[in-house]
Structures are given as structure tokens and as C-alpha cells.
Scaffold this motif. Structure first.
Motif, PDB file in Angstrom:
ATOM      1  N   VAL A 115     -71.995  44.081 -60.870  1.00 20.16           N
ATOM      2  CA  VAL A 115     -71.662  42.698 -60.513  1.00 20.16           C
ATOM      3  C   VAL A 115     -72.805  42.153 -59.661  1.00 20.16           C
ATOM      4  N   HIS A 116     -73.484  41.143 -60.193  1.00 25.42           N
ATOM      5  CA  HIS A 116     -74.666  40.576 -59.529  1.00 25.42           C
ATOM      6  C   HIS A 116     -74.371  39.273 -58.797  1.00 25.42           C
ATOM      7  N   ASN A 117     -73.306  38.581 -59.215  1.00 24.80           N
ATOM      8  CA  ASN A 117     -73.008  37.266 -58.642  1.00 24.80           C
ATOM      9  C   ASN A 117     -71.500  37.072 -58.515  1.00 24.80           C
ATOM     10  N   PHE A 118     -71.126  36.070 -57.735  1.00 25.81           N
ATOM     11  CA  PHE A 118     -69.713  35.730 -57.592  1.00 25.81           C
ATOM     12  C   PHE A 118     -69.233  35.009 -58.855  1.00 25.81           C
ATOM     13  N   ALA A 119     -67.981  35.264 -59.214  1.00 27.29           N
ATOM     14  CA  ALA A 119     -67.403  34.629 -60.403  1.00 27.29           C
ATOM     15  C   ALA A 119     -67.361  33.119 -60.205  1.00 27.29           C
ATOM     16  N   ASN A 120     -67.695  32.381 -61.268  1.00 17.76           N
ATOM     17  CA  ASN A 120     -67.724  30.921 -61.202  1.00 17.76           C
ATOM     18  C   ASN A 120     -67.065  30.354 -62.457  1.00 17.76           C
ATOM     19  N   TYR A 121     -65.954  29.653 -62.251  1.00 16.54           N
ATOM     20  CA  TYR A 121     -65.217  29.082 -63.385  1.00 16.54           C
ATOM     21  C   TYR A 121     -65.223  27.556 -63.350  1.00 16.54           C
ATOM     22  N   HIS A 144     -64.529  52.166 -65.864  1.00 16.69           N
ATOM     23  CA  HIS A 144     -64.598  53.417 -65.109  1.00 16.69           C
ATOM     24  C   HIS A 144     -65.269  53.253 -63.748  1.00 16.69           C
ATOM     25  N   GLN A 145     -66.300  52.384 -63.664  1.00 21.16           N
ATOM     26  CA  GLN A 145     -67.037  52.256 -62.407  1.00 21.16           C
ATOM     27  C   GLN A 145     -67.624  50.857 -62.273  1.00 21.16           C
ATOM     28  N   PHE A 146     -67.487  50.290 -61.069  1.00 24.38           N
ATOM     29  CA  PHE A 146     -68.146  49.025 -60.742  1.00 24.38           C
ATOM     30  C   PHE A 146     -69.269  49.306 -59.746  1.00 24.38           C
ATOM     31  N   ILE A 147     -70.371  48.565 -59.897  1.00 23.67           N
ATOM     32  CA  ILE A 147     -71.452  48.568 -58.916  1.00 23.67           C
ATOM     33  C   ILE A 147     -71.593  47.133 -58.421  1.00 23.67           C
ATOM     34  N   ALA A 148     -71.571  46.944 -57.110  1.00 23.88           N
ATOM     35  CA  ALA A 148     -71.806  45.623 -56.511  1.00 23.88           C
ATOM     36  C   ALA A 148     -73.161  45.654 -55.828  1.00 23.88           C
ATOM     37  N   VAL A 149     -73.943  44.575 -55.972  1.00 20.85           N
ATOM     38  CA  VAL A 149     -75.286  44.571 -55.386  1.00 20.85           C
ATOM     39  C   VAL A 149     -75.285  44.131 -53.921  1.00 20.85           C
ATOM     40  N   SER A 150     -74.086  43.898 -53.359  1.00 18.23           N
ATOM     41  CA  SER A 150     -73.961  43.632 -51.922  1.00 18.23           C
ATOM     42  C   SER A 150     -72.547  43.964 -51.475  1.00 18.23           C
ATOM     43  N   LYS A 151     -72.385  44.162 -50.178  1.00 23.39           N
ATOM     44  CA  LYS A 151     -71.054  44.419 -49.620  1.00 23.39           C
ATOM     45  C   LYS A 151     -70.160  43.196 -49.792  1.00 23.39           C
ATOM     46  N   ALA A 152     -70.755  42.010 -49.705  1.00 23.49           N
ATOM     47  CA  ALA A 152     -69.991  40.770 -49.877  1.00 23.49           C
ATOM     48  C   ALA A 152     -69.379  40.701 -51.269  1.00 23.49           C
ATOM     49  N   LEU A 153     -70.122  41.121 -52.286  1.00 25.56           N
ATOM     50  CA  LEU A 153     -69.588  41.124 -53.649  1.00 25.56           C
ATOM     51  C   LEU A 153     -68.490  42.162 -53.800  1.00 25.56           C
ATOM     52  N   LYS A 154     -68.655  43.322 -53.176  1.00 26.59           N
ATOM     53  CA  LYS A 154     -67.600  44.339 -53.224  1.00 26.59           C
ATOM     54  C   LYS A 154     -66.312  43.786 -52.624  1.00 26.59           C
ATOM     55  N   GLU A 155     -66.431  43.142 -51.469  1.00 29.61           N
ATOM     56  CA  GLU A 155     -65.258  42.571 -50.815  1.00 29.61           C
ATOM     57  C   GLU A 155     -64.579  41.531 -51.705  1.00 29.61           C
ATOM     58  N   ASP A 156     -65.383  40.726 -52.384  1.00 24.49           N
ATOM     59  CA  ASP A 156     -64.845  39.711 -53.292  1.00 24.49           C
ATOM     60  C   ASP A 156     -64.084  40.362 -54.452  1.00 24.49           C
ATOM     61  N   LEU A 157     -64.619  41.451 -54.984  1.00 25.97           N
ATOM     62  CA  LEU A 157     -63.941  42.154 -56.081  1.00 25.97           C
ATOM     63  C   LEU A 157     -62.605  42.727 -55.633  1.00 25.97           C
ATOM     64  N   VAL A 158     -62.576  43.238 -54.420  1.00 26.93           N
ATOM     65  CA  VAL A 158     -61.340  43.821 -53.886  1.00 26.93           C
ATOM     66  C   VAL A 158     -60.296  42.738 -53.615  1.00 26.93           C
ATOM     67  N   VAL A 159     -60.726  41.660 -52.963  1.00 24.72           N
ATOM     68  CA  VAL A 159     -59.789  40.610 -52.540  1.00 24.72           C
ATOM     69  C   VAL A 159     -59.337  39.735 -53.707  1.00 24.72           C
ATOM     70  N   ASN A 160     -60.284  39.302 -54.524  1.00 22.69           N
ATOM     71  CA  ASN A 160     -59.966  38.315 -55.557  1.00 22.69           C
ATOM     72  C   ASN A 160     -59.662  38.898 -56.933  1.00 22.69           C
ATOM     73  N   GLN A 161     -60.236  40.067 -57.254  1.00 19.36           N
ATOM     74  CA  GLN A 161     -59.941  40.674 -58.552  1.00 19.36           C
ATOM     75  C   GLN A 161     -59.047  41.898 -58.428  1.00 19.36           C
ATOM     76  N   LYS A 162     -58.674  42.229 -57.195  1.00 19.41           N
ATOM     77  CA  LYS A 162     -57.734  43.333 -56.927  1.00 19.41           C
ATOM     78  C   LYS A 162     -58.210  44.665 -57.503  1.00 19.41           C
ATOM     79  N   ILE A 163     -59.516  44.880 -57.456  1.00 16.73           N
ATOM     80  CA  ILE A 163     -60.077  46.145 -57.934  1.00 16.73           C
ATOM     81  C   ILE A 163     -60.040  47.153 -56.791  1.00 16.73           C
ATOM     82  N   GLU A 164     -59.688  48.388 -57.093  1.00 15.09           N
ATOM     83  CA  GLU A 164     -59.593  49.419 -56.065  1.00 15.09           C
ATOM     84  C   GLU A 164     -60.961  49.684 -55.444  1.00 15.09           C
TER      85      GLU A 164
END
Length: 372
Positions: A115-121, A144-164
Motif C-alpha cells: 500500500v503506497h497511498n491512502f485510498a481515494n474514492y 496473505h500479507q500487506f506491506i505499508a510504506v509508512s506507519k500512517a498508512l498501516k494505521e489507516d489500514l487498521v482503522v478504516n479497512q479493519k485489517i489485522e
């Protein structure tokens, strides 16, 4: 030892995603991995990949949702998987991972999404957005595995996409100048500028989210400062930005240079680098500027505060605030000691973003997946 076969999937791009992918495939251990890339890069880039011994599958993956085009792309990806027989399919960016994961859905491969960028709809209608979100939720569970290029993106995936959290690893992008051209660019000479003037620069795709319009407005506030502004990059917003430059009587002080492949040479002309983005997954141009010893002003969005400590390597400002941006530019340009201190701190900080380190972290992810 049998090589692990990795299929990389990416849509056409000229920014951080492309730089990241080219660095990764160049440095992956050739004794351990066999790599193919499915992309629609320009012919020169595809030839570069082939010279590295990488198989290239040329397919276009478009923006948005298009049932006909996306179905065609999905079928092509499936065909490439049948032919290349990867152990792992590694997808980069939202659209490539959407198409790629559908293609992989019932196949015996491990899937990785960077994941390189924040989701934009923003440009998607209600029904397409609802369909995309519903499908993405199902695909996320199968990934199977997500890679985030920043901690901010990881947090966004957890909060907004409910990924573990345990399915996401943070791997920062790196500085890789190997595919840039080295030129003798001299902006003061080329544009006949005063030798005692300052040069402020930015690197950005010309779209509203990159905030170049805010830098233009800041430049109009700074009419009493002996500074000239240059932006390297191209995009669909270029004509509108040029009109703004002319309407603010800045055409002799603010220049849009278009796409350039001599970024290190461009950066060495600068007294100050500015990234005025409204959103930014990581901000690879910031670490490129730090690496050249250039002081930085950037907006405190996304992964930027993970790179820049306010007042240390640079100054952080609020997004969409030309007045604050102008004040920060004036502060740095008027304080030579501050610029020199930031230059030293920035060059030291840039050493953290090693391509060898990035590649090693991703190889560890591949090894762990192959062992499952």
C-alpha cells in the motif's frame, strides 16, 4: 535450491510506486528469486527490466472501475499466472491489487499487497464505490500479507479497512538514484537568474492533491523575497496551474519544468525543497532532497512526519495553508545557519533509507510466506 518465483503487478505510474518497484526488482537476490513484472510502463522501462533478466507482461490496468476493461485485465493476469507459475504474486497500489487479487482468488499462490497511498474514492459514484468497498473487504481477508510504506498508512489500514495489525508490515521506501540521468543542469544560467537569488523547488505530479497551487499562492505572498520557484513533474492539472501562475503575475518567477529524469541534478540547484501535498503515503521526494543536503518544508500529512522532525531536518506546516507555507519559506531563506544545520541533519537522516535494507525486509516477507 529451487528459486522462488515472484510475479510483480503494477499499473502505469511515474512516481514513488515506479521508483519502489524498479529498486526492488533490481536488487532482489537473483540466486534466490525469479521475477516477472506485469505492467504497462513505457518501452524504455520495459527494456530496462528485460536487461535485468526479468520477464515482462505488458498489460494496461486503468483507473476507476470499468467492468469491460477490468475483466480483460483480470483475464490477462490469470493467463500470466498460468504461464509464469509464481509462488507469490506481489501487487503495488490500489488498482493493481484489486485486479490482481481477483485474478488470484482461486489460485494456489500467496498474495502480497504493498500500500503506497491512502485510498481515494472522490471521483467514484455511490454505486461503484459501494461495489468496490464490498469486493475489497472480501479480498483483504484472502490477502496473505500487506506491506505499508509508512506507519500512517498501516494505521489507516487498521482503522478504516479493519485489517489485522499482524498482517501488515511497515517497510519504508528507499533512495535509489541508479535509474536517473546525471546532467549539468544550472537553473540560474538556463533562466538567466541573478546569482545572489534563492531557488525553491518541488517535485510533484501535477494533480490537486499534491498542493502545487498552494506553493504558487505562497510565492505570490513572497514578492519581496529574491527567490525563484521551480516544479519538476507533469500531470493533468498543469494547464490550470500555469493559468494561476500568469493570473498572479508570477510567470517570471515560477516555472513548471515538466517531467524530468535528472532529479539529483535538479535538487542540487535548490536552496530549499518544498512538498505541499494534501495527502502523502510516504514522500520519496523528501528523502531524495534530504540525501542531497537540501533543507525541506513539507506538510504534516501521512508519512511525512515520520521522515521530517519539525525544526530538525526541516519545517512541517499545515496543508492547504499558503500563508503558513510562505512564512516557513521566508524563515529558512533568511537564516543561512538554520539551512546549514538542517542540511547536515537531513543528510544523516537520509542514510536510514537504504535500498539494501528495504529489499532485505521484503525478502524476509517472501521467505516467511513461502514457508507457510
Amino acid at each position: 535450491m529451487k528459486k522462488i518465483r515472484i510475479l510483480q503487478i503494477v499499473r502505469k505510474s511515474e512516481g514513488g510506486i515506479k521508483k519502489h518497484l524498479l529498486s526492488l526488482v533490481r536488487l532482489l537476490d537473483k540466486n534466490r528469486y525469479e521475477v516477472a513484472v506485469l505492467c504497462s510502463f513505457d518501452e524504455k522501462t520495459q527494456e530496462y527490466l528485460k536487461r535485468l533478466g526479468i520477464a515482462v507482461y505488458n498489460v494496461g490496468i486503468g483507473d476507476g472501475l470499468s467492468l469491460k476493461k477490468d475483466y480483460r485485465a483480470i483475464r490477462f493476469v490469470q493467463k500470466a499466472i498460468y504461464e509464469f507459475k509464481p509462488d507469490i504474486v506481489h501487487m503495488h497500489g490500489a488498482k493493481a491489487s484489486f485486479v490482481g487479487r481477483i485474478a488470484c482468488f482461486a489460485m494456489p499462490v500467496k498474495t502480497v499487497v504493498t500500500v503506497h497511498n491512502f485510498a481515494n474514492y472522490d471521483n467514484m459514484n455511490f454505486y461503484k464505490k459501494k461495489l468496490l468497498l464490498s469486493l475489497t473487504k472480501v479480498l483483504d481477508k484472502k490477502t496473505h500479507q500487506f506491506i505499508a510504506v509508512s506507519k500512517a498508512l498501516k494505521e489507516d489500514l487498521v482503522v478504516n479497512q479493519k485489517i489485522e495489525k499482524n498482517k501488515i508490515k511497515v517497510v519504508y521506501n528507499c533512495i535509489d538514484t541508479s535509474f536517473y540521468e546525471e546532467t549539468t543542469l544550472n537553473l540560474k544560467e538556463k533562466f538567466n537568474l541573478p546569482q545572489d537569488s534563492f531557488i525553491v523547488g518541488s517535485i510533484a505530479r501535477l494533480i490537486p492533491a499534491k498542493g502545487v497551487q498552494d506553493l504558487i499562492k505562497a510565492a505570490s505572498i513572497l514578492k519581496n523575497i529574491n527567490a525563484y520557484f521551480f516544479v519538476a513533474g507533469d500531470g493533468p492539472f498543469k494547464e490550470e496551474l500555469q493559468k494561476m501562475i500568469e493570473s498572479l503575475n508570477l510567470k517570471d518567477r515560477f516555472f513548471l519544468l515538466g517531467y524530468r529524469n535528472d532529479i539529483p541534478s535538479f535538487l542540487r540547484n535548490l536552496d530549499l525543497f518544498v512538498l505541499p501535498s494534501h495527502e502523502e503515503g510516504f514522500g520519496i521526494s523528501v528523502i531524495e532532497a534530504l540525501n542531497e543536503g537540501i533543507s525541506v518544508i513539507a506538510t504534516k500529512v501521512g508519512g511525512i512526519p515520520e521522515i521530517i522532525q519539525d525544526g530538525v531536518e526541516g519545517i512541517l506546516v499545515e496543508k492547504k495553508n499558503p500563508e503558513e507555507l510562505a512564512n516557513a519559506i521566508e524563515k529558512i531563506l533568511k537564516d543561512e545557519k538554520l539551512r546549514k544545520n538542517m542540511s547536515v541533519k537531513g543528510k544523516e537522516s537520509a542514510k536510514k533509507y537504504s535500498c539494501d535494507k528495504m529489499t532485505e525486509q521484503i525478502q524476509q516477507i517472501y521467505e516467511a510466506l513461502k514457508g507457510r
